[in-house]
Design an enzyme around this catalytic site. Structure first.
Site, short mmCIF file in Angstrom:
data_model
loop_
_atom_site.label_atom_id
_atom_site.label_comp_id
_atom_site.label_asym_id
_atom_site.label_seq_id
_atom_site.Cartn_x
_atom_site.Cartn_y
_atom_site.Cartn_z
N ASP A 75 -5.58 11.30 -2.91
CA ASP A 75 -4.59 10.37 -3.49
C ASP A 75 -3.21 10.88 -3.09
O ASP A 75 -3.06 12.02 -2.63
CB ASP A 75 -4.74 10.35 -5.02
CG ASP A 75 -3.67 9.50 -5.70
OD1 ASP A 75 -3.34 8.41 -5.18
OD2 ASP A 75 -3.14 9.93 -6.75
N SER A 76 -2.21 10.06 -3.35
CA SER A 76 -0.83 10.49 -3.12
C SER A 76 -0.45 11.65 -4.03
O SER A 76 0.47 12.40 -3.72
CB SER A 76 0.11 9.32 -3.39
OG SER A 76 -0.10 8.83 -4.70
N TYR A 102 3.54 7.19 -2.78
CA TYR A 102 3.19 6.40 -1.60
C TYR A 102 3.64 4.94 -1.79
O TYR A 102 3.83 4.23 -0.81
CB TYR A 102 1.67 6.39 -1.39
CG TYR A 102 1.08 7.59 -0.66
CD1 TYR A 102 1.81 8.74 -0.41
CD2 TYR A 102 -0.24 7.55 -0.21
CE1 TYR A 102 1.24 9.82 0.25
CE2 TYR A 102 -0.82 8.61 0.45
CZ TYR A 102 -0.08 9.76 0.68
OH TYR A 102 -0.67 10.82 1.34
N GLY A 103 3.75 4.52 -3.04
CA GLY A 103 3.85 3.10 -3.37
C GLY A 103 5.08 2.38 -2.85
O GLY A 103 5.10 1.15 -2.81
N CYS A 142 -6.68 5.95 -4.04
CA CYS A 142 -5.29 5.50 -4.10
C CYS A 142 -5.27 4.06 -3.58
O CYS A 142 -5.78 3.81 -2.48
CB CYS A 142 -4.42 6.40 -3.23
SG CYS A 142 -2.71 5.85 -3.07
N ASN A 143 -4.73 3.17 -4.36
CA ASN A 143 -4.70 1.77 -3.94
C ASN A 143 -3.80 1.57 -2.74
O ASN A 143 -4.11 0.83 -1.81
CB ASN A 143 -4.22 0.88 -5.09
CG ASN A 143 -5.31 0.66 -6.11
OD1 ASN A 143 -5.97 -0.37 -6.13
ND2 ASN A 143 -5.53 1.64 -6.98
N THR A 144 -2.64 2.24 -2.76
CA THR A 144 -1.69 2.06 -1.66
C THR A 144 -2.30 2.55 -0.34
O THR A 144 -2.24 1.87 0.68
CB THR A 144 -0.38 2.82 -1.96
OG1 THR A 144 0.07 2.45 -3.27
CG2 THR A 144 0.69 2.50 -0.95
N GLU A 154 4.04 8.60 -15.85
CA GLU A 154 4.26 10.02 -15.55
C GLU A 154 5.21 10.66 -16.55
O GLU A 154 5.11 11.86 -16.82
CB GLU A 154 4.76 10.18 -14.11
CG GLU A 154 3.62 9.91 -13.15
CD GLU A 154 3.94 10.22 -11.71
OE1 GLU A 154 5.11 10.49 -11.40
OE2 GLU A 154 2.99 10.18 -10.90
N CYS A 212 -3.78 0.16 -9.21
CA CYS A 212 -3.06 1.43 -9.02
C CYS A 212 -3.78 2.49 -9.84
O CYS A 212 -4.23 2.22 -10.97
CB CYS A 212 -1.62 1.28 -9.49
SG CYS A 212 -0.70 2.83 -9.45
N THR A 213 -3.88 3.68 -9.25
CA THR A 213 -4.66 4.74 -9.90
C THR A 213 -4.11 5.18 -11.25
O THR A 213 -4.83 5.73 -12.07
CB THR A 213 -4.71 5.98 -8.98
OG1 THR A 213 -3.36 6.24 -8.56
CG2 THR A 213 -5.60 5.75 -7.80
N HIS A 214 -2.81 4.97 -11.47
CA HIS A 214 -2.22 5.40 -12.75
C HIS A 214 -2.57 4.46 -13.91
O HIS A 214 -2.56 4.88 -15.06
CB HIS A 214 -0.69 5.43 -12.66
CG HIS A 214 -0.14 6.60 -11.92
ND1 HIS A 214 -0.49 6.91 -10.64
CD2 HIS A 214 0.78 7.53 -12.30
CE1 HIS A 214 0.19 7.99 -10.25
NE2 HIS A 214 0.96 8.38 -11.24
#
Ligand code: DGL
Length: 267
Positions: free
Chosen positions: A10-11, A42-43, A73-75, A153, A185-187
């Site tokens: 992931d980023s 990355y987004g 990671c989606n991006t 975050e 998105c992973t978050h």
């Protein structure tokens, strides 16, 4: 081969939400996780730049010896899948877009699907293309929600701030008649319940909020099982977590995403 780790990247640390789902679906598997914290986020970066970062990550994972690669990671899934596949050769590669899209269609009787993600993911239209390939009569509404990653975050979840930001994004008129909303998105799994509560409160018909981490873990489980790659060893699995830059903040946040303490090592 079975005993080799699954490589996950992931980023940064958000991809640990995917590792958490993988651990639940595949408790015996060894995992090597790479968080590209030196280059995050990355987004909001260009596909060209991200393709170079991801090529280097693949080299690291493949040199370390992994039996599969999960793009957590989606991006990166949106704009670097071909890079990962070219590097991986015969090693199976899993992205987060396909499993989430399949699942969203299953739970959307009217095929009205919303997608939220980073700017780069949404601008790539990867979810729109994937959903329309799977079901040409789907109605897909995409929306970039860039404030959600820094908000999560900062730990501003389950608060008035998160309620206000979620409401500001989700009250988009394009989202008025959804069957489901993909968290692209992973978050976002960390605010799934808040988003679900918003829709439960504000919509007469149910809207299912789709967390791609569970769908991805199921896809990996199915493939490894069908190709005889599941780890059958009874010894405790080894989970390694490496990052390209380490700060006390990454270390502290990692536990929030994985749901348990974790030691990050810098490489
Ligand atoms: N991991 C990214 C994603 O899923 C979000 C964080 C970032 O922008 O790097 O799109």
């Amino acid at each position: 081969m079975q005993h080799l780790p699954i490589g996950v990247f992931d980023s940064g640390i958000g991809g640990l939400t995917i590792v958490k789902a993988l651990n639940q679906a595949l408790p015996n598997e060894n995992i090597l996780y790479y968080g590209d914290t030196a280059h995050l986020p990355y987004g909001d970066k260009s596909p060209e730049l991200l393709r170079g970062f991801v090529a280097d990550i693949c080299d690291y994972l493949l040199e370390s010896g992994v039996k599969a690669i999960v793009i957590a990671c989606n991006t990166a899934s949106a704009v670097t899948l071909d890079v990962v596949k070219a590097k991986a050769g015969t090693i199976p590669v899993f992205d987060v877009i396909n499993p989430a899209s399949h699942y969203a269609l299953q739970v959307s009787p009217m095929k009205r699907i919303g997608v939220i993600g980073t700017k780069t993911t949404i601008q790539s239209h990867v979810y729109l293309r994937t959903l329309l390939e799977l079901s040409p009569d789907a109605l897909v509404v995409e929306k970039a929600t860039p404030l959600l990653v820094p908000m999560i975050e900062e730990g501003w979840v389950n608060s008035q701030i998160s309620l206000d930001i979620i409401e500001a994004y989700m009250s988009d008129t394009g989202f008025a008649h959804l069957d489901s909303l993909i968290l692209g998105c992973t978050h976002y799994p960390l605010i799934k319940e808040e988003i679900q509560a918003y829709f439960n409160k504000s919509r007469p018909r149910p809207v299912e909020v789709v967390d791609s981490s569970v769908a991805v873990a199921q896809a990996v489980q199915k493939h490894l099982s069908e190709s005889g790659l599941l780890n059958s060893s009874a010894t405790l699995p080894v989970h390694q977590f490496v990052v390209s830059d380490l700060t006390p903040n990454f270390q502290a946040t990692a536990a929030t995403f994985l749901g348990r303490e974790v030691e990050l090592k810098v490489v």
